[in-house]
Design a protein around this motif. Structure first.
Motif, short mmCIF file in Angstrom:
data_model
loop_
_atom_site.label_atom_id
_atom_site.label_comp_id
_atom_site.label_asym_id
_atom_site.label_seq_id
_atom_site.Cartn_x
_atom_site.Cartn_y
_atom_site.Cartn_z
N VAL A 131 0.85 -1.09 -0.12
CA VAL A 131 0.05 -0.05 -0.01
C VAL A 131 0.97 1.29 -0.09
CG1 VAL A 131 -0.02 0.06 2.40
CG2 VAL A 131 -1.93 1.24 1.13
N PHE A 132 0.40 2.18 -0.84
CA PHE A 132 1.37 3.32 -0.74
C PHE A 132 0.52 4.59 -1.33
CE2 PHE A 132 3.29 6.64 -3.58
CZ PHE A 132 4.45 7.04 -2.86
N VAL A 133 -0.53 4.40 -2.11
CA VAL A 133 -1.22 5.55 -2.66
C VAL A 133 -2.10 6.29 -1.73
CG1 VAL A 133 -3.08 6.38 -4.25
CG2 VAL A 133 -1.28 4.65 -5.01
N GLU A 134 -3.00 5.22 -0.91
CA GLU A 134 -4.09 5.85 0.17
C GLU A 134 -3.22 6.64 1.23
OE1 GLU A 134 -3.84 2.84 -1.14
OE2 GLU A 134 -5.96 2.27 -1.95
N PRO A 135 -2.38 6.03 1.76
CA PRO A 135 -1.79 6.96 2.94
C PRO A 135 -0.87 8.19 2.29
CG PRO A 135 -0.50 4.95 2.67
CD PRO A 135 -1.77 4.74 1.89
N PHE A 136 -0.41 8.01 1.44
CA PHE A 136 0.46 9.28 0.60
C PHE A 136 -0.46 10.30 0.35
CE2 PHE A 136 2.33 11.49 -2.72
CZ PHE A 136 3.69 11.72 -2.23
N LEU A 137 -1.52 9.97 -0.17
CA LEU A 137 -2.54 11.16 -0.72
C LEU A 137 -3.36 11.56 0.85
CD1 LEU A 137 -3.76 9.79 -3.92
CD2 LEU A 137 -1.83 11.66 -3.53
N LEU A 138 -3.77 10.93 1.83
CA LEU A 138 -4.46 11.23 2.62
C LEU A 138 -3.82 11.79 4.02
CD1 LEU A 138 -7.19 8.20 3.02
CD2 LEU A 138 -7.74 10.62 2.27
N THR A 139 -2.58 11.14 4.11
CA THR A 139 -1.95 11.68 5.23
C THR A 139 -0.57 12.18 5.22
OG1 THR A 139 -0.99 9.55 5.74
CG2 THR A 139 -3.01 10.10 6.80
N GLY A 140 -0.29 12.27 3.72
CA GLY A 140 1.12 12.72 3.23
C GLY A 140 2.19 11.69 3.50
N GLY A 141 1.79 10.67 3.80
CA GLY A 141 2.48 9.45 3.71
C GLY A 141 2.98 8.97 5.32
N ALA A 142 3.50 9.81 6.00
CA ALA A 142 3.99 9.36 7.36
C ALA A 142 2.90 9.46 8.30
CB ALA A 142 5.15 10.22 7.73
N GLY A 143 1.94 10.49 8.23
CA GLY A 143 0.89 10.48 9.06
C GLY A 143 1.22 11.14 10.51
N PRO A 144 0.31 11.24 11.44
CA PRO A 144 0.58 11.85 12.74
C PRO A 144 1.60 10.97 13.40
CG PRO A 144 -1.45 11.10 12.51
CD PRO A 144 -1.01 11.18 11.43
N GLU A 145 2.59 11.23 13.91
CA GLU A 145 3.46 10.58 14.69
C GLU A 145 4.12 9.27 14.01
OE1 GLU A 145 2.11 9.81 18.69
OE2 GLU A 145 1.60 11.82 18.88
N GLY A 146 4.23 9.37 12.72
CA GLY A 146 4.44 8.15 11.86
C GLY A 146 3.42 7.04 11.93
N SER A 147 2.40 7.22 12.15
CA SER A 147 1.35 6.14 12.44
C SER A 147 0.97 5.63 11.16
CB SER A 147 0.04 6.74 13.14
OG SER A 147 -0.55 7.80 12.34
N THR A 148 1.07 6.40 9.69
CA THR A 148 0.86 5.48 8.59
C THR A 148 1.98 5.38 7.76
OG1 THR A 148 0.24 7.76 7.47
CG2 THR A 148 -1.65 6.77 8.55
N THR A 149 3.01 5.50 8.07
CA THR A 149 4.22 5.15 7.43
C THR A 149 4.38 3.70 7.14
OG1 THR A 149 5.54 6.86 8.49
CG2 THR A 149 6.90 5.28 7.26
N THR A 150 4.37 3.35 5.69
CA THR A 150 4.21 2.03 5.39
C THR A 150 5.64 1.89 4.63
OG1 THR A 150 3.34 2.34 3.22
CG2 THR A 150 1.88 1.89 5.03
N VAL A 151 6.00 0.32 4.53
CA VAL A 151 7.21 -0.10 3.99
C VAL A 151 7.36 0.57 2.37
CG1 VAL A 151 8.38 -2.00 3.07
CG2 VAL A 151 7.19 -2.20 5.16
N VAL A 152 6.52 0.61 1.65
CA VAL A 152 6.71 1.22 0.59
C VAL A 152 6.93 2.72 0.73
CG1 VAL A 152 5.69 1.48 -1.74
CG2 VAL A 152 5.34 -0.67 -0.67
N TYR A 153 6.16 3.25 1.40
CA TYR A 153 6.57 4.93 1.66
C TYR A 153 8.01 5.07 2.19
CZ TYR A 153 6.17 9.66 3.30
OH TYR A 153 6.40 11.03 3.52
N LEU A 154 8.36 3.97 2.75
CA LEU A 154 9.66 4.16 3.60
C LEU A 154 10.70 4.06 2.35
CD1 LEU A 154 11.56 4.78 6.02
CD2 LEU A 154 11.49 2.32 6.26
#
Length: 325
Positions: free
Chosen positions: A261-284
């Motif tokens: 997963v990459f598109v949804e957290p990247f577009l909704l929360t900027g990728g990392a999210g608050p306190e890195g809560s939505t940082t995924t492997v592909v975003y890293l």
């Protein structure tokens, strides 16, 4: 009365007699192998052209990047020059605190996506299958979010999740419930991303489940009803066993997809999210490559993800062969 003779159209010409003692004529020589191949190639020129085009596309856009990634994982690129560093890139990745956080977030997203994105499409398919009329319109309605561009769907959910004027908080306020910061709260951000992802991608899975349900013989449900089975028992003892293989295949496919997963957290929360809560492997991986300019570390992390997903892919291929058999 004499028997009628053969008509001129059906009469066979007499076979010429070969004089006794003469050898039979030799059989005709086979055509050269190259000529036969040339004729076959001319007959299938269009098919070979499409095949060559597909192979070239796969080679340029799939196979070459995979091979290039393998070499980059053991190299470090500085000023356009690549040097071999062995396992240093893997050591850099494994010692990064964000590495383990990204894996935890990815696993959390996968689990939540399986609880929602795997169960909800199956339930929706069962409901649609019970309708005797209007199934075509319902299938179109369910598949409509898949046809929308991801950016448009994300903008819709950003409006729904907005803490000031979002529709969800308006509904909560109407119901006298406390308003929530859906994308700003570390405890709710991942769940909000999963809900959006489920709505955006459930259409394809629902249609696959619906096709599997319509292939179940109706006699099985009639026999279950005669035995006094209710709706839930019919689903558990008839529907699930009859669709067990397709459920297993879809489960593996969803695991493979959700771990990338990459598109949804990247577009909704900027990728990392608050306190890195939505940082995924592909975003890293994206951060290593395009924010830190460390292509070696990005390739090393991508190679680790590739090895993990290869195991799920092998299981998927094995189940596919069992279905074909």
């Amino acid at each position: 009365m004499p028997a009628p003779g053969p008509t001129p159209s059906t009469a066979r010409p007499p076979r010429p007699l070969r004089p006794r003692g003469t050898a039979a004529p030799p059989p005709p020589a086979p055509a050269p192998r190259g000529a036969a191949f040339a004729r076959s190639l001319r007959r299938n020129l269009t098919a070979h052209g499409f095949l060559i085009g597909a192979v070239v596309c796969f080679a340029l856009f799939s196979w070459y990047p995979m091979v290039r990634e393998f070499f980059l994982a053991f190299q470090r690129t500085e000023s356009g020059r690549a040097t071999w560093v062995g396992l240093d890139n893997f050591s850099t990745v494994l010692n990064d605190p964000a590495f383990w956080q990204a894996w935890r977030n990815t696993l959390l997203f996968t689990v939540l996506a399986l609880l929602l994105g795997f169960v909800v499409p199956f339930v929706v398919a069962i409901v649609i299958n019970e309708f005797r009329h209007g199934q075509g319109y319902l299938r179109l309605l369910v598949y409509l979010p898949v046809m929308l561009p991801p950016v448009a769907s994300v903008l819709l959910f950003k409006y729904l999740y907005d803490p000031g004027y979002g529709l969800l908080n308006e509904v909560f306020a109407f119901l006298r419930l406390p308003e929530q910061e859906w994308l700003q709260d570390p405890g709710l951000s991942m769940l909000s991303v999963v809900i959006a992802s489920t709505w955006m991608n459930m259409g394809g899975a629902t249609l696959i489940y619906l096709a599997a349900l319509q292939g179940i013989p109706g006699e099985l449900y009639e026999a279950a009803e005669l035995d006094g089975a209710g709706l839930l028992r019919r689903i558990w003892h008839v529907t699930v066993p009859q669709t067990r293989l397709i459920l297993s295949l879809m489960l593996l496919l969803q695991i493979i997809a959700t771990m990338q997963v990459f598109v949804e957290p990247f577009l909704l929360t900027g990728g990392a999210g608050p306190e890195g809560s939505t940082t995924t492997v592909v975003y890293l991986i994206y951060q290593y490559a395009f924010n830190f300019n460390d292509y070696g570390a990005a390739a090393a992390l991508g190679l680790l993800l590739l090895v993990l997903l290869s195991g799920f892919s092998a299981v998927y291929v094995r189940l596919s062969r069992a279905e074909d058999a």
